[in-house]
Design an enzyme around this catalytic site. Structure first.
Site, PDB file in Angstrom:
ATOM      1  N   GLY A  46       0.836  -1.197   0.000  1.00 25.54           N
ATOM      2  CA  GLY A  46       0.000   0.000   0.000  1.00 25.54           C
ATOM      3  C   GLY A  46       0.866   1.241   0.000  1.00 25.54           C
ATOM      4  N   GLN A  51       2.835   9.850   2.009  1.00 22.71           N
ATOM      5  CA  GLN A  51       4.187   9.281   1.998  1.00 22.71           C
ATOM      6  C   GLN A  51       5.039   9.806   0.842  1.00 22.71           C
ATOM      7  OE1 GLN A  51       2.467   5.113   2.402  1.00 22.71           O
ATOM      8  NE2 GLN A  51       4.413   4.880   3.490  1.00 22.71           N
ATOM      9  N   CYS A  92       6.320  -0.504   7.237  1.00 24.19           N
ATOM     10  CA  CYS A  92       5.902   0.714   6.547  1.00 24.19           C
ATOM     11  C   CYS A  92       7.059   1.189   5.683  1.00 24.19           C
ATOM     12  CB  CYS A  92       5.526   1.788   7.577  1.00 24.19           C
ATOM     13  SG  CYS A  92       4.972   3.339   6.818  1.00 24.19           S
ATOM     14  N   LEU A  93       6.751   1.562   4.463  1.00 34.75           N
ATOM     15  CA  LEU A  93       7.796   2.052   3.556  1.00 34.75           C
ATOM     16  C   LEU A  93       8.436   3.330   4.098  1.00 34.75           C
ATOM     17  CD1 LEU A  93       5.990   1.395   0.155  1.00 34.75           C
ATOM     18  CD2 LEU A  93       7.803   0.016   1.220  1.00 34.75           C
ATOM     19  N   HIS A 134      -4.072   1.185   8.070  1.00 34.84           N
ATOM     20  CA  HIS A 134      -2.697   1.717   8.106  1.00 34.84           C
ATOM     21  C   HIS A 134      -2.579   2.912   7.147  1.00 34.84           C
ATOM     22  CE1 HIS A 134       1.872   0.937   7.951  1.00 34.84           C
ATOM     23  NE2 HIS A 134       1.669   1.697   6.897  1.00 34.84           N
ATOM     24  N   GLU A 135      -3.154   2.769   5.949  1.00 32.82           N
ATOM     25  CA  GLU A 135      -3.047   3.846   4.948  1.00 32.82           C
ATOM     26  C   GLU A 135      -3.883   5.067   5.348  1.00 32.82           C
ATOM     27  OE1 GLU A 135      -0.699   3.340   3.122  1.00 32.82           O
ATOM     28  OE2 GLU A 135      -0.610   1.170   3.024  1.00 32.82           O
ATOM     29  N   HIS A 138      -2.077   7.181   7.682  1.00 35.05           N
ATOM     30  CA  HIS A 138      -1.108   8.100   7.044  1.00 35.05           C
ATOM     31  C   HIS A 138      -1.775   9.422   6.658  1.00 35.05           C
ATOM     32  CE1 HIS A 138       2.651   5.893   6.626  1.00 35.05           C
ATOM     33  NE2 HIS A 138       2.063   4.851   6.056  1.00 35.05           N
TER      34      HIS A 138
HETATM   35  O1  GNR Z   1       4.143  -2.757   2.521  1.00 35.46           O
HETATM   36  C1  GNR Z   1       3.517  -2.648   3.568  1.00 35.46           C
HETATM   37  N1  GNR Z   1       3.228  -3.762   4.303  1.00 35.46           N
HETATM   38  C2  GNR Z   1       2.361  -3.782   5.376  1.00 35.46           C
HETATM   39  C3  GNR Z   1       2.336  -4.918   6.167  1.00 35.46           C
HETATM   40  C4  GNR Z   1       1.471  -4.999   7.241  1.00 35.46           C
HETATM   41  C5  GNR Z   1       0.613  -3.947   7.521  1.00 35.46           C
HETATM   42  C6  GNR Z   1       0.636  -2.796   6.743  1.00 35.46           C
HETATM   43  C7  GNR Z   1       1.508  -2.713   5.680  1.00 35.46           C
HETATM   44  S1  GNR Z   1       1.499  -1.284   4.679  1.00 35.46           S
HETATM   45  C8  GNR Z   1       3.119  -1.304   4.041  1.00 35.46           C
HETATM   46  C9  GNR Z   1       3.287  -0.235   2.956  1.00 35.46           C
HETATM   47  C10 GNR Z   1       3.121   1.135   3.579  1.00 35.46           C
HETATM   48  O2  GNR Z   1       3.943   1.664   4.271  1.00 35.46           O
HETATM   49  N2  GNR Z   1       1.980   1.727   3.403  1.00 35.46           N
HETATM   50  O3  GNR Z   1       1.738   2.909   3.991  1.00 35.46           O
HETATM   51 NI    NI Z   2       2.943   2.949   5.773  1.00 35.13          NI
END
Ligand code: GNR
Ligand code: NI
Length: 168
Positions: A46, A51, A92-93, A134-135, A138
């Site tokens: 995601g 980001q 998270c990236l 999670h997104e 952000h």
């Molecule tokens: O790549 C991602 N893997 C992930 C694994 C478990 C829960 C959430 C994520 S999101 C993350 C990519 C990212 O940072 N999205 O904002």
């Molecule tokens: Ni993230």
């Protein structure tokens, strides 16, 4: 298409609250294509606009095995369908190299707009439900490290600050 630069914790720009998308134009389409390409290149499931330093309410997700089913959510909102918590090791990236367990509601109903501006709904469970939450975090300036203890978060911060100084 282009690969966009991903901001890294503790960059203060990750704390901005994103604004609703009001214009559905070709420029938005290019941004979404670039975000999808950036997500695949970074091997993420995601990516939220925040980001890549665009403070608009949109995100892309692909939880498919073959990495060929990107989903686009514009102005997303969710309600909890099942408040039983589900735990995942989240990464998270924007927090490269760190994975920690986070508990979130196991099922949510998302309401969002598509690229053509049309509204749609989707009920999500499992990894998709976690990823969407999670997104959306952000877009509200929130990161998964905010769910951890202060000690863990500070350790992650110091390590990343060191890495960032080395590569600057
Ligand atoms: O790549 C991602 N893997 C992930 C694994 C478990 C829960 C959430 C994520 S999101 C993350 C990519 C990212 O940072 N999205 O904002
Ligand atoms: Ni993230």
């Amino acid at each position: 298409m282009s690969i966009l630069q991903i901001l890294e914790f503790p960059d203060p720009r990750l704390r901005k609250i994103a604004e609703p998308v009001t214009v559905f134009d070709a420029k938005l389409e290019v941004l979404i294509e670039d975000m999808i390409e950036t997500m695949y290149e970074a091997q993420g499931i995601g990516l939220a606009a925040t980001q890549v330093n665009v403070h608009k309410r949109l995100l892309v997700i692909d939880v498919s095995e073959n990495r060929d089913s990107p989903l686009v959510f514009i102005n997303p909102d969710f309600e909890i369908i099942d408040s039983e918590l589900s735990e995942y090791d989240e990464g998270c990236l924007s927090v490269p190299g760190f994975y920690e367990t986070v508990a979130r509601p196991s099922s949510v109903k998302i309401e969002a707009q598509a690229l053509n501006g049309e509204n749609f709904e989707l009920t999500a469970e499992g990894l998709l439900a976690t990823c969407i939450q999670h997104e959306i975090d952000h877009l509200n300036g929130k990161l998964f490290v905010d769910y951890l203890s202060t000690l863990k978060r500070q350790r992650i911060r110091s390590k990343l600050e060191k890495d960032q100084k080395k590569s600057a």
